[in-house]
Motif scaffolding. Structure first.
Motif, short mmCIF file in Angstrom:
data_model
loop_
_atom_site.label_atom_id
_atom_site.label_comp_id
_atom_site.label_asym_id
_atom_site.label_seq_id
_atom_site.Cartn_x
_atom_site.Cartn_y
_atom_site.Cartn_z
N ILE A 46 0.87 -1.17 0.00
CA ILE A 46 0.00 0.00 0.00
C ILE A 46 0.91 1.23 0.00
N MET A 47 0.54 2.24 -0.76
CA MET A 47 1.34 3.46 -0.88
C MET A 47 2.54 3.23 -1.80
N SER A 84 -3.36 2.50 -3.31
CA SER A 84 -3.05 3.72 -2.57
C SER A 84 -4.34 4.38 -2.12
N ALA A 129 -1.65 6.85 4.60
CA ALA A 129 -1.05 5.59 5.05
C ALA A 129 -1.93 4.91 6.08
N GLY A 139 -4.93 3.51 4.57
CA GLY A 139 -4.57 2.36 3.76
C GLY A 139 -4.73 1.03 4.46
N ALA A 148 -5.35 -2.79 2.99
CA ALA A 148 -4.52 -3.95 3.35
C ALA A 148 -5.38 -5.07 3.90
N ILE A 201 2.65 -1.42 4.64
CA ILE A 201 2.42 0.01 4.41
C ILE A 201 3.58 0.75 5.04
#
Length: 396
Positions: free
Chosen positions: A52-53, A84, A92, A95, A99, A113
């Motif tokens: 993620i991100m 994202s 974050a 996120g 996840a 992340i």
């Protein structure tokens, strides 16, 4: 074919010391955080199959390239999942919902992340003060920053309106900064803990930045890194390293672009929508929350967060936060590591708020530990309250 859902949990967390990391390469800090979170989870970097991100190439690259770089260059395999969030500094932390989705649906087994800001980047996190200020100024409304509006002045307008409508005082705003600095003094990795505690008088006596917000009402800009890893809850239980902390409920709320288009400048329906959705999905009541993590770019953010979450009625947050209510032993321990104001405001800094709540629910927050913390609440915003997320966490 119907997918069989798995229960997901936050398995590992990691943070660097927050402050000045200009002598380090950003990719180095990224990998340190990813590896540290994996070690905390009892897995290896080779087990990661979701991201993620951004990847190690740096914040701001919103493409599949970072995921490919991580997969092939480091792990020798492609990532199975990459996504994202776009909720500003809360991206974050928000996120975690993505996840959990990836792990619970089987699209990935272990998702990382990472938020890492280091080296000498340009823009918001530049070590050149003038460059950073110029970049931050453009965060104001697209039709206003050319006239000198900044993100600080955006929130100053909101704070002044809250004061006008509800009688909120500068001393009440200061209670937020005081409580969070206290928490930072108890966290060895915090930016400002070494500066010691502050008082309400210190805050209201500090330099005026944008009326009514003063220097100690505002977060600074710094560098640092942090990461979480999400796996199946079964894996966390089998590793027996930590309690499996899961996402019990999640919600978002998105509204205006220009702050002046908002129906109210003192209460935000989109933030309330995010909170109501998260609580409805979780089955947890407001009274069940033991610890909170609320986005706090400025002290007024925390008052907005308390009201939107329903911990008090609109207009009552000023009196709610008085007398140390947000401290570790208060009625609603909030941002117990120091928040953005005193722990870290590095990059997608909401991840530090998330990590702190996880550590509280695990019971390993040390001197900051909230007694018998079972349920935690998180919220954060992007921009000037335009984009919002809320989450309820607890053991699963």
């Amino acid at each position: 074919m119907v997918r069989k859902l798995r229960e997901a949990a936050i398995a590992g967390v990691y943070q660097t010391k927050q402050g000045d990391l200009s002598d380090r390469a950003q990719a180095d800090v990224w990998f340190e955080c990813a590896k540290g979170a994996c070690q905390d989870a009892g897995i290896t970097l080779g087990d990661i199959d979701g991201l993620i991100m951004d990847g190690p190439e740096g914040v701001g690259i919103r493409s599949m390239l970072p995921a490919a770089a991580l997969g092939y260059d480091l792990l020798g395999k492609p990532m199975r999942f990459h996504a994202s969030s776009s909720i500003g500094a809360s991206a974050a932390a928000a996120g975690v919902n993505l996840a959990v989705y990836a792990v619970s649906t089987g699209l990935a087994d272990a998702v990382v992340i990472v938020n890492a800001i280091a080296g000498r980047p340009q823009g918001f996190s530049s070590t050149n003060r003038d460059e950073a200020i110029a970049a931050m100024a453009k965060l104001g409304g697209p039709y206003e920053y050319v006239y000198g509006a900044t993100r600080v002045s955006d929130y100053a307008v909101l704070a002044r309106r809250h004061m006008y409508e509800y009688g909120t005082t500068s001393e009440q705003l200061a209670e937020v900064a005081v409580a969070q600095r206290y928490g930072a003094t108890l966290h060895p990795l915090s930016c400002n803990g070494h500066r010691g505690e502050i008082t309400v008088d210190d805050v209201v006596g500090s330099r005026l930045i944008a009326d009514p917000l003063r220097l100690l009402d505002c977060c600074g800009i710094n560098q640092g890194g942090g990461a979480i890893v999400v796996t199946s809850a079964t894996s966390v239980r089998e590793n027996k390293k930590h309690k499996p902390i899961g996402l019990l409920g999640y919600g978002e709320g998105h509204s205006h672009i220009d702050p002046n288009s908002a129906p109210s400048l003192a209460f935000f329906d989109a933030a309330q929508l995010a909170a109501d959705t998260a609580f409805a999905h979780s089955g947890v009541s407001r009274d069940d929350i033991d610890v909170a993590g609320l986005g706090d770019h400025f002290t007024i953010n925390v008052l907005f967060g308390i009201e939107a979450a329903g911990f008090c009625k609109p207009g009552e947050s000023g009196s709610f936060v008085e007398n140390g209510a947000l401290k570790v032993d208060g009625r609603l321990p909030t941002n117990t590591a120091g928040g953005f104001l005193s722990f870290s405001h590095a990059g997608a800094c909401g991840i530090f708020t998330l990590i702190e709540v996880v550590e509280q629910l695990r019971g390993n927050a040390g001197a900051r530990q909230v007694a018998n913390a079972k349920c935690g609440y998180l919220s954060g915003s992007g921009g000037a309250m335009q984009n919002n997320y809320s989450a309820v966490l607890g053991e699963v």
